[in-house]
Design a protein around this motif. Sequence first.
Motif, PDB file in Angstrom:
ATOM      1  N   UNK A  39       0.850  -1.188   0.000  1.00 47.00           N
ATOM      2  CA  UNK A  39       0.000   0.000   0.000  1.00 47.00           C
ATOM      3  C   UNK A  39       0.887   1.241   0.000  1.00 47.00           C
ATOM      4  N   UNK A  40       0.591   2.153  -0.905  1.00 42.33           N
ATOM      5  CA  UNK A  40       1.299   3.432  -0.970  1.00 42.33           C
ATOM      6  C   UNK A  40       0.434   4.462  -0.243  1.00 42.33           C
ATOM      7  N   UNK A  41       1.012   5.143   0.725  1.00 35.02           N
ATOM      8  CA  UNK A  41       0.235   6.107   1.508  1.00 35.02           C
ATOM      9  C   UNK A  41       0.743   7.519   1.289  1.00 35.02           C
ATOM     10  N   UNK A  42      -0.124   8.447   1.608  1.00 32.01           N
ATOM     11  CA  UNK A  42       0.202   9.869   1.557  1.00 32.01           C
ATOM     12  C   UNK A  42      -0.661  10.553   2.599  1.00 32.01           C
ATOM     13  N   UNK A  43      -0.508  11.844   2.733  1.00 33.76           N
ATOM     14  CA  UNK A  43      -1.313  12.612   3.680  1.00 33.76           C
ATOM     15  C   UNK A  43      -2.049  13.715   2.950  1.00 33.76           C
ATOM     16  N   UNK A  50      -4.008  16.998  -1.187  1.00 37.64           N
ATOM     17  CA  UNK A  50      -3.008  15.931  -1.114  1.00 37.64           C
ATOM     18  C   UNK A  50      -1.622  16.563  -1.038  1.00 37.64           C
ATOM     19  N   UNK A  51      -0.807  16.079  -0.135  1.00 36.19           N
ATOM     20  CA  UNK A  51       0.533  16.646   0.061  1.00 36.19           C
ATOM     21  C   UNK A  51       1.574  16.068  -0.894  1.00 36.19           C
ATOM     22  N   UNK A  52       1.286  14.950  -1.553  1.00 35.19           N
ATOM     23  CA  UNK A  52       2.206  14.310  -2.508  1.00 35.19           C
ATOM     24  C   UNK A  52       3.616  14.179  -1.934  1.00 35.19           C
ATOM     25  N   UNK A  53       3.686  13.600  -0.747  1.00 29.94           N
ATOM     26  CA  UNK A  53       4.962  13.483  -0.048  1.00 29.94           C
ATOM     27  C   UNK A  53       5.927  12.520  -0.728  1.00 29.94           C
ATOM     28  N   UNK A  54       5.423  11.511  -1.404  1.00 31.05           N
ATOM     29  CA  UNK A  54       6.332  10.539  -2.014  1.00 31.05           C
ATOM     30  C   UNK A  54       7.167  11.128  -3.143  1.00 31.05           C
ATOM     31  N   UNK A  76      -2.778   5.867  -1.925  1.00 35.20           N
ATOM     32  CA  UNK A  76      -2.521   6.332  -3.289  1.00 35.20           C
ATOM     33  C   UNK A  76      -2.473   5.121  -4.203  1.00 35.20           C
ATOM     34  N   UNK A  77      -3.427   5.056  -5.156  1.00 35.69           N
ATOM     35  CA  UNK A  77      -3.505   3.931  -6.080  1.00 35.69           C
ATOM     36  C   UNK A  77      -3.244   4.399  -7.501  1.00 35.69           C
ATOM     37  N   UNK A 114     -14.216  18.588   3.586  1.00 36.52           N
ATOM     38  CA  UNK A 114     -13.155  17.754   3.034  1.00 36.52           C
ATOM     39  C   UNK A 114     -13.501  17.311   1.617  1.00 36.52           C
ATOM     40  N   UNK A 115     -12.638  17.647   0.672  1.00 36.58           N
ATOM     41  CA  UNK A 115     -12.788  17.229  -0.722  1.00 36.58           C
ATOM     42  C   UNK A 115     -11.392  16.980  -1.277  1.00 36.58           C
ATOM     43  N   UNK A 116     -11.114  15.733  -1.634  1.00 40.04           N
ATOM     44  CA  UNK A 116      -9.781  15.384  -2.117  1.00 40.04           C
ATOM     45  C   UNK A 116      -9.437  16.139  -3.391  1.00 40.04           C
ATOM     46  N   UNK A 117      -8.266  16.747  -3.410  1.00 45.09           N
ATOM     47  CA  UNK A 117      -7.782  17.433  -4.600  1.00 45.09           C
ATOM     48  C   UNK A 117      -6.258  17.543  -4.541  1.00 45.09           C
ATOM     49  N   UNK A 118      -5.672  17.641  -5.711  1.00 47.35           N
ATOM     50  CA  UNK A 118      -4.222  17.769  -5.840  1.00 47.35           C
ATOM     51  C   UNK A 118      -3.924  19.181  -6.301  1.00 47.35           C
ATOM     52  N   UNK A 119      -2.908  19.772  -5.734  1.00 49.58           N
ATOM     53  CA  UNK A 119      -2.514  21.127  -6.131  1.00 49.58           C
ATOM     54  C   UNK A 119      -2.065  21.121  -7.581  1.00 49.58           C
ATOM     55  N   UNK A 120      -2.518  22.096  -8.334  1.00 49.71           N
ATOM     56  CA  UNK A 120      -2.098  22.207  -9.735  1.00 49.71           C
ATOM     57  C   UNK A 120      -0.725  22.838  -9.801  1.00 49.71           C
TER      58      UNK A 120
END
Length: 154
Positions: A39-43, A50-54, A76-77, A114-120
Motif C-alpha cells: 500500500x502506498x500512503x500519503x497525507x 493531497x501533500x504528494x509526499x512521495x 494512493x492507487x 473535506x474534498x480530495x484534490x491535488x494542487x495544480x
Amino acid sequence: MFIIVKYGNNEELLCNPGCAVVNLLTSIKRRVGYANSNVCIDLSDETGLIKELDSHKHDYASKHLLSHNTYILVEKQLLPSDDVDMNDGASTPLPPNYQYIPLLEKYKEIFPNYKLHVAEVQKKRKPRSSSKSPSPAGRIGSKSKKRSQNKVKK
C-alpha cells in the motif's frame, strides 16, 4: 514539533515531522498496520489537499507539513491508463494518474469541507525578450577575425 495523523475509526497518531519524508511515511505505515503490504500512503490536510509526499522523499517532512496540524491518511492507487499520447502523430508518455482514497472512516462527518484534490502545478515561464543575447562572444570573434585579416594584409 508534531503533527496528528487521523486514520481508521477516528484513530490518531502523533508524529514528529522533523525527519526525512521516507522515514515518516515508513513509520506511519508500520504504526497503522500496513508495514508488510504494498500500500502506498500519503497525507492530505483537513480540506483534502493531497501533500504528494512521495515525490519529496528525501526532503524534511517539516518542509511540507505544518507543525500542530491535523492530516488525514490516504491511500494512493495507480490508475491503469494508456501509456502513450498520440497527439499530432508524435508519441509522448503520459504522466501516471492516481486515485486517492481516505483511510479515515466517516471523514465527511468529521471534516464537512473535506474534498480530495491535488494542487495544480503551474509551469514557470520566463518572458522572452526580443533583444539579442548580451554575450560578448560574437564581438570577440569578429575582432579577432579583423586582427588576423590586418596581419595578413601587412
